[in-house]
Enzyme design. Structure first.
Site, PDB file in Angstrom:
ATOM      1  N   LYS A   1       0.834  -1.211   0.000  1.00 13.20           N
ATOM      2  CA  LYS A   1       0.000   0.000   0.000  1.00 13.20           C
ATOM      3  C   LYS A   1       0.862   1.252   0.000  1.00 13.20           C
ATOM      4  CE  LYS A   1      -1.854   1.530   4.045  1.00 13.20           C
ATOM      5  NZ  LYS A   1      -1.562   2.945   4.341  1.00 13.20           N
ATOM      6  N   ASN A   2       1.826   1.308   0.939  1.00 14.89           N
ATOM      7  CA  ASN A   2       2.575   2.551   1.100  1.00 14.89           C
ATOM      8  C   ASN A   2       3.647   2.751   0.037  1.00 14.89           C
ATOM      9  OD1 ASN A   2       0.919   3.353   3.120  1.00 14.89           O
ATOM     10  ND2 ASN A   2       2.275   2.697   4.789  1.00 14.89           N
TER      11      ASN A   2
ATOM     12  N   ARG B   1      -4.330  10.263   4.832  1.00 13.77           N
ATOM     13  CA  ARG B   1      -3.023  10.883   5.043  1.00 13.77           C
ATOM     14  C   ARG B   1      -2.164  10.857   3.771  1.00 13.77           C
ATOM     15  NH1 ARG B   1      -0.334  14.329   8.667  1.00 13.77           N
ATOM     16  NH2 ARG B   1       1.867  14.027   8.344  1.00 13.77           N
TER      17      ARG B   1
ATOM     18  N   ARG C   1      -0.779  14.224  13.904  1.00  8.11           N
ATOM     19  CA  ARG C   1      -0.032  14.000  12.654  1.00  8.11           C
ATOM     20  C   ARG C   1       0.073  15.326  11.905  1.00  8.11           C
ATOM     21  NH1 ARG C   1      -2.136   8.532   9.807  1.00  8.11           N
ATOM     22  NH2 ARG C   1      -0.026   8.396   9.012  1.00  8.11           N
TER      23      ARG C   1
ATOM     24  N   ASP D   1       4.052   0.189  12.273  1.00 10.57           N
ATOM     25  CA  ASP D   1       2.855  -0.444  11.714  1.00 10.57           C
ATOM     26  C   ASP D   1       2.721  -1.913  12.128  1.00 10.57           C
ATOM     27  OD1 ASP D   1       2.147   1.922  10.515  1.00 10.57           O
ATOM     28  OD2 ASP D   1       2.959   1.413   8.556  1.00 10.57           O
TER      29      ASP D   1
ATOM     30  N   ILE E   1       7.198   6.444  17.518  1.00 10.28           N
ATOM     31  CA  ILE E   1       6.891   7.266  16.328  1.00 10.28           C
ATOM     32  C   ILE E   1       5.616   8.089  16.538  1.00 10.28           C
ATOM     33  CG2 ILE E   1       6.542   7.228  13.805  1.00 10.28           C
ATOM     34  CD1 ILE E   1       9.184   5.893  14.516  1.00 10.28           C
TER      35      ILE E   1
ATOM     36  N   ARG F   1      -9.255  -0.877   3.839  1.00 10.47           N
ATOM     37  CA  ARG F   1      -8.478   0.232   3.272  1.00 10.47           C
ATOM     38  C   ARG F   1      -7.073  -0.211   2.894  1.00 10.47           C
ATOM     39  NH1 ARG F   1      -7.848   5.281   6.809  1.00 10.47           N
ATOM     40  NH2 ARG F   1      -6.171   5.338   5.272  1.00 10.47           N
TER      41      ARG F   1
HETATM   42  N1  EPU Z   1       5.468  14.402  11.801  1.00  3.63           N
HETATM   43  C1  EPU Z   1       5.521  15.709  12.193  1.00  3.63           C
HETATM   44  N2  EPU Z   1       5.363  16.661  11.224  1.00  3.63           N
HETATM   45  C2  EPU Z   1       5.166  16.363   9.917  1.00  3.63           C
HETATM   46  C3  EPU Z   1       5.127  15.004   9.534  1.00  3.63           C
HETATM   47  C4  EPU Z   1       5.273  14.040  10.502  1.00  3.63           C
HETATM   48  O1  EPU Z   1       5.689  16.025  13.365  1.00  3.63           O
HETATM   49  O2  EPU Z   1       5.036  17.284   9.110  1.00  3.63           O
HETATM   50  C5  EPU Z   1       5.628  13.347  12.828  1.00  3.63           C
HETATM   51  C6  EPU Z   1       4.407  12.465  12.947  1.00  3.63           C
HETATM   52  O3  EPU Z   1       3.429  13.058  13.764  1.00  3.63           O
HETATM   53  C7  EPU Z   1       5.000  11.222  13.552  1.00  3.63           C
HETATM   54  C8  EPU Z   1       6.399  11.174  12.899  1.00  3.63           C
HETATM   55  O4  EPU Z   1       6.644  12.478  12.412  1.00  3.63           O
HETATM   56  O5  EPU Z   1       5.143  11.380  14.928  1.00  3.63           O
HETATM   57  C9  EPU Z   1       6.546  10.196  11.771  1.00  3.63           C
HETATM   58  O6  EPU Z   1       5.443  10.305  10.885  1.00  3.63           O
HETATM   59  P1  EPU Z   1       5.579  10.094   9.325  1.00  3.63           P
HETATM   60  O7  EPU Z   1       5.411  11.420   8.668  1.00  3.63           O
HETATM   61  O8  EPU Z   1       6.783   9.296   9.005  1.00  3.63           O
HETATM   62  O9  EPU Z   1       4.306   9.236   9.044  1.00  3.63           O
HETATM   63  P2  EPU Z   1       3.470   9.318   7.729  1.00  3.63           P
HETATM   64  O10 EPU Z   1       4.401   9.642   6.621  1.00  3.63           O
HETATM   65  O11 EPU Z   1       2.273  10.152   7.938  1.00  3.63           O
HETATM   66  C10 EPU Z   1       3.807   6.856   6.943  1.00  3.63           C
HETATM   67  C11 EPU Z   1       2.883   5.710   6.647  1.00  3.63           C
HETATM   68  C12 EPU Z   1       2.306   5.193   7.953  1.00  3.63           C
HETATM   69  C13 EPU Z   1       3.437   4.752   8.863  1.00  3.63           C
HETATM   70  C14 EPU Z   1       4.407   5.919   9.074  1.00  3.63           C
HETATM   71  C15 EPU Z   1       5.624   5.556   9.881  1.00  3.63           C
HETATM   72  C16 EPU Z   1       2.020   6.302   4.483  1.00  3.63           C
HETATM   73  C17 EPU Z   1       0.851   6.745   3.685  1.00  3.63           C
HETATM   74  N3  EPU Z   1       1.810   6.172   5.788  1.00  3.63           N
HETATM   75  O12 EPU Z   1       2.979   7.827   7.574  1.00  3.63           O
HETATM   76  O13 EPU Z   1       1.516   4.062   7.614  1.00  3.63           O
HETATM   77  O14 EPU Z   1       2.922   4.365  10.112  1.00  3.63           O
HETATM   78  O15 EPU Z   1       4.851   6.424   7.796  1.00  3.63           O
HETATM   79  O16 EPU Z   1       6.304   4.521   9.299  1.00  3.63           O
HETATM   80  O17 EPU Z   1       3.088   6.038   3.949  1.00  3.63           O
HETATM   81  C18 EPU Z   1      -0.378   2.683   7.698  1.00  3.63           C
HETATM   82  O18 EPU Z   1      -0.014   2.235   6.596  1.00  3.63           O
HETATM   83  O19 EPU Z   1      -1.314   2.171   8.355  1.00  3.63           O
HETATM   84  C19 EPU Z   1       0.307   3.836   8.247  1.00  3.63           C
HETATM   85  C20 EPU Z   1      -0.174   4.543   9.252  1.00  3.63           C
END
Ligand code: EPU
Length: 414
Positions: free
Chosen positions: A27-28, A99, A128, A316, A338, A409
């Site tokens: 998915k990701n 997201r 987030r 995850d 995280i 999803r």
């Molecule tokens: N964060 C910030 N500011 C930002 C962006 C992120 O503070 O602008 C923080 C987040 O709040 C969190 C940390 O940074 O505490 C890491 O978040 P990250 O941005 O890496 O997460 P994401 O990119 O929103 C992706 C995956 C998630 C997975 C995380 C961590 C996608 C679409 N989603 O999310 O996947 O948990 O990386 O590996 O790629 C899932 O598939 O169920 C899922 C939640």
């Protein structure tokens, strides 16, 4: 696919599952490849696409922005024909719930010179924010405005390369800015970037299509921008890699309920952190380059785990790991580093019979083994939802898992 609940009659602790489980595309990874189609001049084909809700939603977002999307054989392959003119707005209804939608902002900004979007929604895992994206856009010369519930990002004379240090490692911020930087003028450096294998695979593919990205898969990514010159696929297809989170969940379930399960079409090399902890816990794993065989047996040892950015233990897999820990002997802690709100499932596991103490929002203590019993549950998010499927599968009696949509999803016909 929009079903309301799953009804699962558990094995009551018996380890009787046998067979072969093929892993679907990640998915990701696929969601980001779809977003990348925006920086292409010609149609982009994506293969090994899982038939999941999130893919459908991102396809709708591409269509809203002007692309033509065709899907074949229940989603296995998708072709995105780029728009003549891209609309500088994310579909607000979908963006507010997903997201991954935020990844489209980078490429759309690069193509249209402007992008409008609401605060992105998604699984509720704690706060987030999107400050890292905004910081990156600013470093690339953009003007940022907030009007009501919308963000408006603009670039007067196109994106310019910049040095972006991420104070926190973010998967989607790394991907979004990497995609934007491909079309920027000059060099962009992303420092303290996320190192997920999906990012490196996407960069490799973009490089085949004309991009100049170095260092993806390491903490420093350097992108030589094309000053607007688009990538060309010329018939090449992006092959979605196997989903390492789905693989990991199958391994954990197989360890608890499997007599002999072969998980195929996967990449064990991407699951080092999980495989190492399970080997130490006593799980019988036989690993090849693209398959894993698990033969369950009672009497695993409980070991403490802490989530970490890749290549550490994936957040995850944290909830599925908790289910495993309820069945292992001894007490151990699970530390989530995280996200702030990723233990919302713990109370339900406790209701099912697990012995879990929630020590603080980031740490739980699990004592095992405990027998789990049937319950009616409400899936709180995608990954925790799957942990409920695991828990219900090993429990005694028939459990109901409501809000099954959030599981669909991310998992094809689970
Ligand atoms: N964060 C910030 N500011 C930002 C962006 C992120 O503070 O602008 C923080 C987040 O709040 C969190 C940390 O940074 O505490 C890491 O978040 P990250 O941005 O890496 O997460 P994401 O990119 O929103 C992706 C995956 C998630 C997975 C995380 C961590 C996608 C679409 N989603 O999310 O996947 O948990 O990386 O590996 O790629 C899932 O598939 O169920 C899922 C939640």
């Amino acid at each position: 696919m929009d079903r309301e609940h799953f009804e699962i009659t558990g094995l009551g602790g018996r380890m009787t599952l046998e067979g072969i489980l093929p892993v679907r595309g990640a998915k990701n990874s696929v969601l980001k490849a779809l977003a990348a189609s925006i920086i292409f001049d010609d149609p982009l084909k994506i293969e090994n696409v899982p038939d999941i809700e999130d893919v459908g939603r991102v396809c709708e977002m591409l269509e809203f922005a002007g692309a033509t999307v065709t899907r074949k054989s229940a989603g296995a392959s998708i072709c995105v024909v780029p728009a003549q003119t891209w609309k500088s707005e994310l579909n607000p209804t979908i963006a507010g719930k997903l997201r991954a939608s935020v990844v489209l902002t980078g490429p759309l900004l690069a193509r249209a010179g402007e992008v409008r979007f609401p605060f992105p929604g998604g699984c509720v895992l704690g706060e987030r924010p999107i400050d890292l994206f905004l910081l990156g856009f600013q470093a690339m010369g953009c003007d940022i405005q907030e009007a009501g519930d919308q963000f408006i990002i603009r670039t007067a004379r196109g994106l310019t390369g910049g040095y972006i240090f991420f104070p926190l490692v973010s998967v989607t911020a790394t991907e979004t800015l990497m995609l934007a930087a491909v079309l920027a003028e000059g060099e962009t450096v992303l420092a303290n970037a996320a190192m997920e294998p999906e990012i490196a695979l996407l960069a490799d593919f973009l490089n085949l299509c004309g991009a100049h990205i170095e260092g993806a898969g390491t903490p420093t990514i350097r992108i030589q921008g094309h000053a607007g010159a688009l990538l060309t696929a010329r018939g090449r297809a992006f092959l979605t890699p196997p989903d390492r989170i789905e693989t990991g969940t199958f391994i954990l379930l197989a360890a608890l309920a499997g007599k002999d399960i072969r998980i195929e079409k996967c990449q064990p090399a991407h699951l080092g952190a999980l495989l190492s902890v399970l080997a130490r816990a006593g799980v019988n794993l036989e690993t090849g380059s693209n398959h894993i065989t698990v033969r369950g047996k009672p009497g695993y040892r409980n070991l403490s785990v802490r989530t970490h950015e890749y290549p550490g233990f994936p957040t995850d897999l944290q909830a599925p790991m908790a289910v495993f820990m309820t069945q292992a002997e001894g007490e151990a802690t699970l530390l989530e580093t995280i996200f702030d709100g990723r233990f919302r499932y713990a109370d339900d596991l406790i209701r099912m019979g697990a012995d879990i103490t929630i020590m603080n929002p980031h740490r739980i203590l699990v004592r095992g083994p405990r027998k789990l019993v049937r319950k009616e549950l409400e899936s709180p998010d995608l990954r925790a939802g799957l942990a409920y499927v695991m828990a219900a599968s090993i429990a005694e009696g028939t459990s109901i898992i409501n809000n099954a949509y959030v599981i669909d999803r991310g998992y094809e016909h689970i």
